[in-house]
Motif scaffolding. Structure first.
Motif, mmCIF file in Angstrom:
data_model
loop_
_atom_site.group_PDB
_atom_site.id
_atom_site.type_symbol
_atom_site.label_atom_id
_atom_site.label_comp_id
_atom_site.label_asym_id
_atom_site.label_seq_id
_atom_site.Cartn_x
_atom_site.Cartn_y
_atom_site.Cartn_z
ATOM 1 N N GLN A 154 5.266 13.933 13.763
ATOM 2 C CA GLN A 154 5.116 12.722 12.963
ATOM 3 C C GLN A 154 4.006 11.835 13.519
ATOM 4 O O GLN A 154 3.211 11.238 12.772
ATOM 5 C CB GLN A 154 6.435 11.944 12.913
ATOM 6 C CG GLN A 154 6.375 10.715 12.019
ATOM 7 C CD GLN A 154 7.538 9.786 12.278
ATOM 8 O OE1 GLN A 154 7.894 9.560 13.432
ATOM 9 N NE2 GLN A 154 8.119 9.242 11.211
ATOM 10 N N GLU A 155 3.926 11.730 14.865
ATOM 11 C CA GLU A 155 2.884 10.904 15.475
ATOM 12 C C GLU A 155 1.502 11.464 15.170
ATOM 13 O O GLU A 155 0.558 10.702 14.880
ATOM 14 C CB GLU A 155 3.106 10.831 16.988
ATOM 15 C CG GLU A 155 4.372 10.062 17.358
ATOM 16 C CD GLU A 155 4.676 10.142 18.849
ATOM 17 O OE1 GLU A 155 3.952 10.905 19.554
ATOM 18 O OE2 GLU A 155 5.619 9.470 19.302
ATOM 19 N N VAL A 156 1.369 12.797 15.216
ATOM 20 C CA VAL A 156 0.085 13.413 14.871
ATOM 21 C C VAL A 156 -0.262 13.145 13.413
ATOM 22 O O VAL A 156 -1.409 12.806 13.076
ATOM 23 C CB VAL A 156 0.114 14.927 15.172
ATOM 24 C CG1 VAL A 156 -1.142 15.608 14.623
ATOM 25 C CG2 VAL A 156 0.244 15.180 16.658
ATOM 26 N N ALA A 157 0.721 13.290 12.535
ATOM 27 C CA ALA A 157 0.472 13.067 11.109
ATOM 28 C C ALA A 157 0.113 11.609 10.829
ATOM 29 O O ALA A 157 -0.748 11.320 9.986
ATOM 30 C CB ALA A 157 1.712 13.462 10.315
ATOM 31 N N ARG A 158 0.755 10.692 11.532
ATOM 32 C CA ARG A 158 0.435 9.282 11.337
ATOM 33 C C ARG A 158 -0.995 8.985 11.826
ATOM 34 O O ARG A 158 -1.738 8.217 11.194
ATOM 35 C CB ARG A 158 1.444 8.407 12.073
ATOM 36 C CG ARG A 158 1.235 6.924 11.823
ATOM 37 C CD ARG A 158 2.311 6.068 12.473
ATOM 38 N NE ARG A 158 3.590 6.202 11.779
ATOM 39 C CZ ARG A 158 4.658 6.765 12.310
ATOM 40 N NH1 ARG A 158 4.612 7.263 13.546
ATOM 41 N NH2 ARG A 158 5.783 6.858 11.620
ATOM 42 N N SER A 159 -1.408 9.591 12.949
ATOM 43 C CA SER A 159 -2.759 9.400 13.453
ATOM 44 C C SER A 159 -3.788 9.982 12.483
ATOM 45 O O SER A 159 -4.837 9.370 12.203
ATOM 46 C CB SER A 159 -2.896 10.072 14.828
ATOM 47 O OG SER A 159 -4.224 9.995 15.296
ATOM 48 N N THR A 160 -3.478 11.163 11.938
ATOM 49 C CA THR A 160 -4.392 11.779 10.975
ATOM 50 C C THR A 160 -4.536 10.913 9.727
ATOM 51 O O THR A 160 -5.631 10.760 9.167
ATOM 52 C CB THR A 160 -3.879 13.174 10.585
ATOM 53 O OG1 THR A 160 -3.760 13.983 11.758
ATOM 54 C CG2 THR A 160 -4.811 13.858 9.604
ATOM 55 N N LEU A 161 -3.429 10.321 9.280
ATOM 56 C CA LEU A 161 -3.469 9.455 8.108
ATOM 57 C C LEU A 161 -4.308 8.211 8.381
ATOM 58 O O LEU A 161 -5.096 7.769 7.526
ATOM 59 C CB LEU A 161 -2.047 9.068 7.700
ATOM 60 C CG LEU A 161 -1.932 8.073 6.536
ATOM 61 C CD1 LEU A 161 -2.557 8.657 5.269
ATOM 62 C CD2 LEU A 161 -0.461 7.708 6.293
ATOM 63 N N GLU B 39 7.992 13.247 8.395
ATOM 64 C CA GLU B 39 9.107 12.287 8.385
ATOM 65 C C GLU B 39 10.403 12.964 7.934
ATOM 66 O O GLU B 39 11.479 12.699 8.485
ATOM 67 C CB GLU B 39 8.775 11.107 7.481
ATOM 68 C CG GLU B 39 7.712 10.175 8.065
ATOM 69 C CD GLU B 39 7.323 9.073 7.092
ATOM 70 O OE1 GLU B 39 7.636 9.216 5.883
ATOM 71 O OE2 GLU B 39 6.720 8.081 7.533
ATOM 72 N N ALA B 40 10.276 13.846 6.932
ATOM 73 C CA ALA B 40 11.461 14.583 6.476
ATOM 74 C C ALA B 40 11.976 15.517 7.572
ATOM 75 O O ALA B 40 13.183 15.636 7.796
ATOM 76 C CB ALA B 40 11.128 15.374 5.215
ATOM 77 N N SER B 41 11.048 16.181 8.285
ATOM 78 C CA SER B 41 11.460 17.067 9.377
ATOM 79 C C SER B 41 12.121 16.275 10.495
ATOM 80 O O SER B 41 13.114 16.733 11.096
ATOM 81 C CB SER B 41 10.242 17.826 9.919
ATOM 82 O OG SER B 41 9.683 18.652 8.921
ATOM 83 N N LEU B 42 11.597 15.079 10.768
ATOM 84 C CA LEU B 42 12.196 14.243 11.800
ATOM 85 C C LEU B 42 13.595 13.787 11.390
ATOM 86 O O LEU B 42 14.526 13.783 12.207
ATOM 87 C CB LEU B 42 11.306 13.030 12.067
ATOM 88 C CG LEU B 42 11.813 12.039 13.119
ATOM 89 C CD1 LEU B 42 11.980 12.730 14.469
ATOM 90 C CD2 LEU B 42 10.873 10.836 13.229
ATOM 91 N N ALA B 43 13.755 13.416 10.107
ATOM 92 C CA ALA B 43 15.074 12.996 9.628
ATOM 93 C C ALA B 43 16.076 14.143 9.730
ATOM 94 O O ALA B 43 17.239 13.941 10.108
ATOM 95 C CB ALA B 43 14.973 12.496 8.185
ATOM 96 N N ARG B 44 15.628 15.368 9.406
ATOM 97 C CA ARG B 44 16.526 16.520 9.505
ATOM 98 C C ARG B 44 16.869 16.803 10.962
ATOM 99 O O ARG B 44 18.026 17.122 11.296
ATOM 100 C CB ARG B 44 15.867 17.744 8.875
ATOM 101 C CG ARG B 44 16.712 19.003 8.958
ATOM 102 C CD ARG B 44 18.102 18.771 8.345
ATOM 103 N NE ARG B 44 18.992 19.858 8.567
ATOM 104 C CZ ARG B 44 19.168 20.868 7.703
ATOM 105 N NH1 ARG B 44 18.447 20.902 6.580
ATOM 106 N NH2 ARG B 44 20.032 21.810 7.966
ATOM 107 N N ALA B 45 15.917 16.669 11.867
ATOM 108 C CA ALA B 45 16.183 16.896 13.289
ATOM 109 C C ALA B 45 17.172 15.865 13.821
ATOM 110 O O ALA B 45 18.065 16.195 14.617
ATOM 111 C CB ALA B 45 14.872 16.855 14.070
#
Length: 383
Positions: A104-111, A153-159
């Protein structure tokens, strides 16, 4: 000489006959105990055998697979909703949670980078420095970064959810069974049964009612402005268990099935009872007493006052002159320690309640009048 002997014998026989007649006349009257029947307001009742069942029952299974790490309850204990019961080994799930967090942190940085690139490109296009196609490429990259962030974010919520599922909590308050699996065993997700929990307060009692009495209960419920099919008509019931030291428990009908079973001709009915001391347990047998009529004035006599004449039931009635006669009666249920008389008595008669073995119609008795209490003392057989 023979003639004198015959006359002497005849005189002796007559003397003996007269003595016997005199003794019969002097024989005392039979002493009996008599009383007026008890006349009071009563409600008919029926008895059925049934079984207690828990209002709520759950078999616990884990939503995630893994090796069982902890058991945090005592077998057979009372548990409250939300209590921690089992813990699945959390290390694999913690690792998955850490990976999802970093993604999620990587995806947020990429965004963030894609948003900045899109803003710069849009400014240069407006100045005419860059082409519109370059702006379209930056917009595509921005949208891709946004979608990627939503996925992480969905993967984090599932984890996080899987991590939460490693702690198995009580879904309801009640008594827990023994653990069905020991620490160290592999738990299959949604398959391995860990234990069961049953609620105890309140508790339900199920029993089957035949068609005839079912129609009677429905009529009683209608007369009270209720419907048997809706909440069981809320008819009052009492249930008695095998422990004679426990008083009957009071409850109400709260459910009846929506049809009569074609094979048995019965309908299953349920009553609900408060059970704050947890005396009643799921699976126990009980004898339930159901009100089968509205209040009416009944005539009650002791069972000891009822005799038999072939296939008929009778009571002995004593007239004012002490003479005894019989009256045929039709019996009803046993209430308040007495037997209800459906037909045959008006309630004004004086009946024999003790000493029936010495009676027959027409004899004169020496009655002793007693007053029957409104409710007779019950014996263990009556309970």
């Amino acid at each position: 000489m023979r003639r004198h002997q015959w006359i002497a014998a005849l005189l002796l026989f007559c003397a003996g006959l007269c003595a016997t007649s005199s003794l019969a006349q002097e024989q005392p009257k039979a002493a009996v105990t008599v009383a007026k029947p008890v006349v009071r307001d009563v409600i008919d009742s029926d008895e059925f055998i049934g079984r207690f069942e828990a209002v709520d029952e759950v078999t616990l299974r884990s939503r995630v697979g893994g090796y069982l790490d902890q058991v945090d309850f005592t077998d057979g204990a009372m548990v409250n909703k939300g209590d921690k019961l089992f813990v699945i080994d959390q290390r694999p799930f913690q690792t998955a949670l850490d990976i999802a967090t970093s993604s999620q942190e990587v995806a947020r940085s990429t965004l963030t980078f894609a948003e900045a690139e899109f803003s710069r490109t849009e400014s240069l296009v407006q100045k005419g420095t860059l082409s519109v196609s370059t702006l379209d490429d930056r917009r595509r990259e921005l949208q891709s970064a946004q979608a990627n962030l939503r996925g992480t974010e969905a993967s984090l919520a599932r984890a996080k959810l899987d991590m939460e599922y490693t702690i198995i909590k009580a879904p309801l308050s009640g008594r827990i069974d023994r653990r069905l699996i020991s620490v160290g065993n592999l738990v299959q997700a949604d398959q391995t049964a860990l234990t069961t929990i049953v609620s105890l307060d309140p508790i339900d009692f199920y029993f089957d009612v035949d068609e005839r009495r079912l129609l009677s209960y429905a009529r009683v419920a209608r007369e009270q402005g209720r419907n048997l099919q809706e909440g069981g008509g809320s008819l009052a019931v009492t249930v008695t268990i095998a422990d004679s030291a426990e008083k009957p428990f009071a409850g109400k009908l709260d459910f009846a099935e929506n049809r009569v079973d074609r094979e048995t001709g019965t309908m299953r009915v349920r009553a609900r009872f408060d059970n704050p001391k947890f005396i009643l347990q799921p699976g126990l047998f009980g004898r339930v007493e159901v009100a089968a009529s509205n209040t009416y004035q009944g005539i009650l006599v002791p069972d000891e006052a009822i005799g038999s004449d072939q296939d008929q039931r009778i009571v002995y009635v004593v007239a004012e002159d002490g003479s005894v006669s019989t009256k045929q009666v039709r019996l009803g249920p046993r209430l308040y320690g007495y037997r209800v008389i459906r037909e045959g008595l008006t309630g004004n008669e004086t009946i024999v309640v003790n000493g029936l073995m010495r009676l027959r119609p027409g004899v004169i008795v020496d009655p002793t009048l007693v007053v029957l209490p409104p409710e007779a003392a019950t014996t263990e057989s009556d309970q």
